[in-house]
Scaffold this motif. Sequence first.
Motif, short mmCIF file in Angstrom:
data_model
loop_
_atom_site.label_atom_id
_atom_site.label_comp_id
_atom_site.label_asym_id
_atom_site.label_seq_id
_atom_site.Cartn_x
_atom_site.Cartn_y
_atom_site.Cartn_z
N VAL A 333 0.85 -1.19 0.00
CA VAL A 333 0.00 0.00 0.00
C VAL A 333 0.89 1.24 0.00
O VAL A 333 1.85 1.33 0.77
CB VAL A 333 -0.93 0.03 1.23
N THR A 334 0.59 2.20 -0.89
CA THR A 334 1.29 3.47 -0.94
C THR A 334 0.46 4.54 -0.26
O THR A 334 -0.75 4.62 -0.46
CB THR A 334 1.56 3.88 -2.40
N CYS A 335 1.11 5.34 0.56
CA CYS A 335 0.44 6.46 1.23
C CYS A 335 0.88 7.77 0.60
O CYS A 335 2.09 8.04 0.47
CB CYS A 335 0.77 6.45 2.72
N CYS A 374 4.91 6.21 9.41
CA CYS A 374 4.35 5.94 8.08
C CYS A 374 5.22 4.98 7.28
O CYS A 374 4.71 4.12 6.56
CB CYS A 374 4.18 7.26 7.30
N PHE A 378 3.42 1.64 5.75
CA PHE A 378 3.17 1.60 4.30
C PHE A 378 4.43 1.20 3.54
O PHE A 378 5.56 1.50 3.94
CB PHE A 378 2.67 2.96 3.81
#
Length: 391
Positions: A333-335, A374, A378
């Motif tokens: 998953v990319t944030c 983060c 991610f």
Amino acid sequence: MSRLFMFEKPLGMRDTLPELHEAKERVRSSIEMEMKRWGFQFIETPALEYYETVGTASAILDQQLFKLLDQQGHTLVLRPDMTAPIARVAASKLYKDQIPLRLAYSANVYRAQQREGGRPAEFEQIGVECIGDDSVSADGEMIALAISSLKKAGLEQFQLSVGHVGFVNELFVQILGNEERARELTKFLYEKNYVGYREHVKSLPLSSIDSQRLLAFLELRGGPEVIGKALELVENGKGRAALDELKLLWDVIEDYGESSRIKFDLTIVSHMSYYTGILFEVYAGMVGFPIGNGGRYDKLLEKFGKTTGATGFAIRLDRLLESLGDLGESEPVTCILFSPERRKEAYQMASQKRGDGERIVLQDISAVRNLDACSNVFANVVFLVGKEGTQ
């Protein structure tokens, strides 16, 4: 009654957190696709059923049923298994053309626990039912599909134990004289209490030959040679007919190329009283209980007004996941962290990446208290902060 804690759940109920949920979804999806390739169609049934129909037909012990009343005063149950509800649907709506039905399901079932002991009161089953086919070929198809489904799920080390409840019933009634005595002895097999079984046999007023037959019965485990040993224990035609079915089943499984996955265990019985013939259990490493089971239930549809053969199986997803061990990597998953002045740019970037199949989280940077975290949560973090054109 003690006061419940704020975060307490009902006995046997569990939460499924994101990592486990994703693993379960991956496994479920791979099995569903395999079942569809074999021509099975998925259906859904209500979580609530009438006690007088599905509740009594399910063969689950009455004290394990979750019961409630509707506004008309009818007793309802949360479905304790899926075989009985599907039999209801098939008998009432589907089985009209008198050709075999191939139905599949993936659903939660509910069985109350007197004390939890690690056993869930709600768990998911994925399985199939073949209704309207009384041939041994259909029994073989169930076993072959169960094996193929588990392979597709990524399970490598597992074994199926195959028995015949008809053979057990005939042998016990033949020696003990009536159904009641046979059920009393069969209870030890349900519980896998072989010590208790032997002690009970020794206490019965039987001839030494009959006692020896019942004790020798416990040794009926192995390959096709077991059939010959079992033939020496039975006298009537029904018992021999059951063994003929097992012999034919072995040939069917050999034709599928999967005989190395199965062994005979003629001591297998089930607490599900509707089984009438061939039945099987699936065992895998790291799990002390069967991860799946199935068999023939030719009498169940009679409770819904139809007379036809049926067979099927179910896999417990929670136990399958436990046997798989490693849950595998979650999809990355990319944030995208953005400041207010670059919000539109962030939305457009997210839309494009999602269109390309990526998993994207959009996050206003003002709500993040720990930026370092983060990078741990991610797979990738994109900063869109400050004026456009800067990173």
